[in-house]
Write a protein that holds these residues in place. Structure first.
Motif, PDB file in Angstrom:
ATOM      1  N   SER A 279       0.839  -1.197   0.000  1.00  0.00           N
ATOM      2  CA  SER A 279       0.000   0.000   0.000  1.00  0.00           C
ATOM      3  C   SER A 279       0.874   1.247   0.000  1.00  0.00           C
ATOM      4  N   GLN A 280       0.231   2.405  -0.001  1.00  0.00           N
ATOM      5  CA  GLN A 280       0.984   3.653   0.116  1.00  0.00           C
ATOM      6  C   GLN A 280       1.848   3.645   1.381  1.00  0.00           C
ATOM      7  N   ALA A 281       1.314   3.073   2.454  1.00  0.00           N
ATOM      8  CA  ALA A 281       2.068   3.031   3.709  1.00  0.00           C
ATOM      9  C   ALA A 281       3.340   2.193   3.590  1.00  0.00           C
TER      10      ALA A 281
ATOM     11  N   HIS B  31       8.622   6.668   1.217  1.00  0.00           N
ATOM     12  CA  HIS B  31       9.561   7.470   0.430  1.00  0.00           C
ATOM     13  C   HIS B  31       8.962   7.916  -0.899  1.00  0.00           C
ATOM     14  N   ALA B  32       7.771   7.413  -1.249  1.00  0.00           N
ATOM     15  CA  ALA B  32       7.153   7.737  -2.546  1.00  0.00           C
ATOM     16  C   ALA B  32       5.721   8.212  -2.322  1.00  0.00           C
ATOM     17  N   PRO B  33       5.541   9.417  -1.789  1.00  0.00           N
ATOM     18  CA  PRO B  33       4.184   9.898  -1.503  1.00  0.00           C
ATOM     19  C   PRO B  33       3.377  10.134  -2.774  1.00  0.00           C
ATOM     20  N   GLY B  34       2.061  10.091  -2.619  1.00  0.00           N
ATOM     21  CA  GLY B  34       1.166  10.412  -3.732  1.00  0.00           C
ATOM     22  C   GLY B  34       1.006   9.309  -4.749  1.00  0.00           C
ATOM     23  N   LEU B  35       1.219   8.048  -4.347  1.00  0.00           N
ATOM     24  CA  LEU B  35       1.035   6.946  -5.290  1.00  0.00           C
ATOM     25  C   LEU B  35      -0.445   6.821  -5.655  1.00  0.00           C
ATOM     26  N   PRO B  36      -0.753   6.443  -6.904  1.00  0.00           N
ATOM     27  CA  PRO B  36      -2.144   6.428  -7.351  1.00  0.00           C
ATOM     28  C   PRO B  36      -2.965   5.346  -6.651  1.00  0.00           C
TER      29      PRO B  36
ATOM     30  N   GLY C 183       6.420  -4.652 -10.334  1.00  0.00           N
ATOM     31  CA  GLY C 183       7.132  -3.450 -10.759  1.00  0.00           C
ATOM     32  C   GLY C 183       6.351  -2.189 -10.423  1.00  0.00           C
ATOM     33  N   ASP C 184       7.021  -1.041 -10.519  1.00  0.00           N
ATOM     34  CA  ASP C 184       6.396   0.240 -10.202  1.00  0.00           C
ATOM     35  C   ASP C 184       5.270   0.552 -11.185  1.00  0.00           C
ATOM     36  N   VAL C 185       4.199   1.148 -10.680  1.00  0.00           N
ATOM     37  CA  VAL C 185       3.046   1.444 -11.525  1.00  0.00           C
ATOM     38  C   VAL C 185       3.414   2.342 -12.704  1.00  0.00           C
ATOM     39  N   ASP C 186       4.408   3.222 -12.505  1.00  0.00           N
ATOM     40  CA  ASP C 186       4.791   4.164 -13.555  1.00  0.00           C
ATOM     41  C   ASP C 186       6.039   3.733 -14.325  1.00  0.00           C
ATOM     42  N   ALA C 187       6.548   2.546 -14.059  1.00  0.00           N
ATOM     43  CA  ALA C 187       7.722   2.057 -14.789  1.00  0.00           C
ATOM     44  C   ALA C 187       7.340   1.738 -16.227  1.00  0.00           C
ATOM     45  N   VAL C 188       8.156   2.194 -17.168  1.00  0.00           N
ATOM     46  CA  VAL C 188       7.904   1.932 -18.592  1.00  0.00           C
ATOM     47  C   VAL C 188       8.599   0.623 -18.975  1.00  0.00           C
ATOM     48  N   VAL C 189       7.829  -0.276 -19.551  1.00  0.00           N
ATOM     49  CA  VAL C 189       8.346  -1.583 -19.956  1.00  0.00           C
ATOM     50  C   VAL C 189       8.560  -1.562 -21.462  1.00  0.00           C
ATOM     51  N   ALA C 190       9.808  -1.645 -21.866  1.00  0.00           N
ATOM     52  CA  ALA C 190      10.162  -1.647 -23.291  1.00  0.00           C
ATOM     53  C   ALA C 190      11.197  -2.743 -23.524  1.00  0.00           C
ATOM     54  N   VAL C 191      11.204  -3.277 -24.711  1.00  0.00           N
ATOM     55  CA  VAL C 191      12.133  -4.361 -25.041  1.00  0.00           C
ATOM     56  C   VAL C 191      13.568  -3.895 -24.846  1.00  0.00           C
TER      57      VAL C 191
END
Length: 344
Positions: free
Chosen positions: A112-114, A118-123, A286-294
């Protein structure tokens, strides 16, 4: 050729001693050839697995109406899912013979956010708070297992980085606030003897969504993996092993050098008698905002990427809309093709 799930000893990455290069090479071979791995040398205390199993038994033994009190909306990947409320095959964009007909019940908890101050404001609801049932000892046992499964998953990504010749900070850079979920599953058929009338699904065919899954499971038949021969093969862990399989994120990163293996669970019926089967899958996505590219290193001369870049959040959301809300995932054409080929 006989189908087998390789056994890989990751002790060199757990203890800091031993031949890491040999472990990485063995992992690369297993991920290229099967995509499912039996991991030993993981360092998990067996007492934690016993505690997890007891906690699961205590919760799933509650009356159906009481368990339903911990159900959440489909978009919140937490809490209780009753039997026949999901269809995993829809996460691949494949219609089942009967929608929402997977005969399992589950309870999910996650990061969870808790978990990531170190990463506040997660969606939200991606990092939703957990809902904990009022079962003595349940939360403590589950949180203890969650922590160890998380450690094993992150250890495995270190093995992956070496096997793929990536810098050691590659996976940590995309998992600082990882979408991690533990799904505890009970294959909820009534006990006793049964005559099957047509197809009955314990959990429909699917691939996992993220980087890697760490699975504890009973040594009871039911789990099946799709082999390169187009057939479904039974898988049961050896003593002390955790089953590990790759998710779609890793498939995309490696351009299918390593594939997220299709798997399913058939009802645990042995010689006409239903047997209890439980499992607990830890999904390290993985992180919700991590970009997955080949990865360029996974492209051969003249080879083109098989996948367009996508964020972990976008990919996981499409899969969950299929499995939990019954909305066919239209962005999984390559995985769906493998399912349909096997059905054929």
């Amino acid at each position: 050729m006989t189908f087998a799930v390789p056994v890989v000893d990751i002790a060199p990455y757990v203890t800091g001693t031993g031949d890491r290069a040999a472990t990485a090479a063995a992992m690369d071979a297993a991920c290229r050839e099967v995509g499912f791995v039996q991991v030993v040398g993981h360092g998990v205390n067996p007492a934690l697995a016993d505690g997890l199993a007891a906690a699961m038994d205590a919760f799933f033994a509650l009356p159906a109406g009481q368990k339903a009190g911990w159900r959440t909306p489909p978009e919140v990947n937490r809490g209780y899912s009753p039997p026949r409320s999901e269809s995993l095959s829809l996460s691949l964009g494949v219609e089942s013979a009967s929608r929402m007909n997977d005969f399992f019940e589950a309870f999910n908890v996650g990061a969870s956010q808790a978990s990531y101050p170190h990463a506040p404001g997660l969606p939200q609801p991606d990092y939703a708070e957990n809902t904990w049932p009022d079962v003595p000892g349940f939360r403590a046992a589950v949180e203890a297992w969650f922590a160890e499964a998380s450690r094993v998953a992150r250890t495995l990504t270190g093995v992956f980085a070496d096997a793929l010749h990536l810098p050691p900070d590659f996976f940590p850079a995309m998992t600082g606030h990882s979408l991690d979920v533990l799904r505890m599953v009970n294959y909820a058929l009534p006990p006793g003897t049964v005559e099957l009338d047509g197809e009955l699904t314990g959990m429909g065919e699917h691939t996992d969504y993220g980087i890697v899954t760490v699975l504890w499971a009973d040594q009871v038949p039911g789990l099946q993996v799709l082999g390169d021969d187009g057939g479904w093969h039974d898988v049961s862990p050896v003593d002390g092993a955790l089953l590990v399989n790759l998710g779609d994120v890793t498939t995309r990163l490696t351009n299918e050098r390593w594939r997220s293996t299709l798997h399913r669970v058939k009802p645990p019926v042995v010689d006409g008698t239903i047997r209890r089967r439980r499992s607990a899958a830890f999904f390290h996505d993985g992180d919700v905002d991590a970009v997955v590219a080949v990865l360029p290193s996974c492209l051969g001369p003249g080879e083109e990427p098989k996948y367009l870049p996508v964020t972990v959040g976008e990919h996981v959301a499409a899969k969950l809309r299929g499995s939990r809300a019954g909305v066919v995932n239209t962005a999984a054409d390559r995985e769906a093709a493998r399912v349909l080929a096997a059905r054929g």
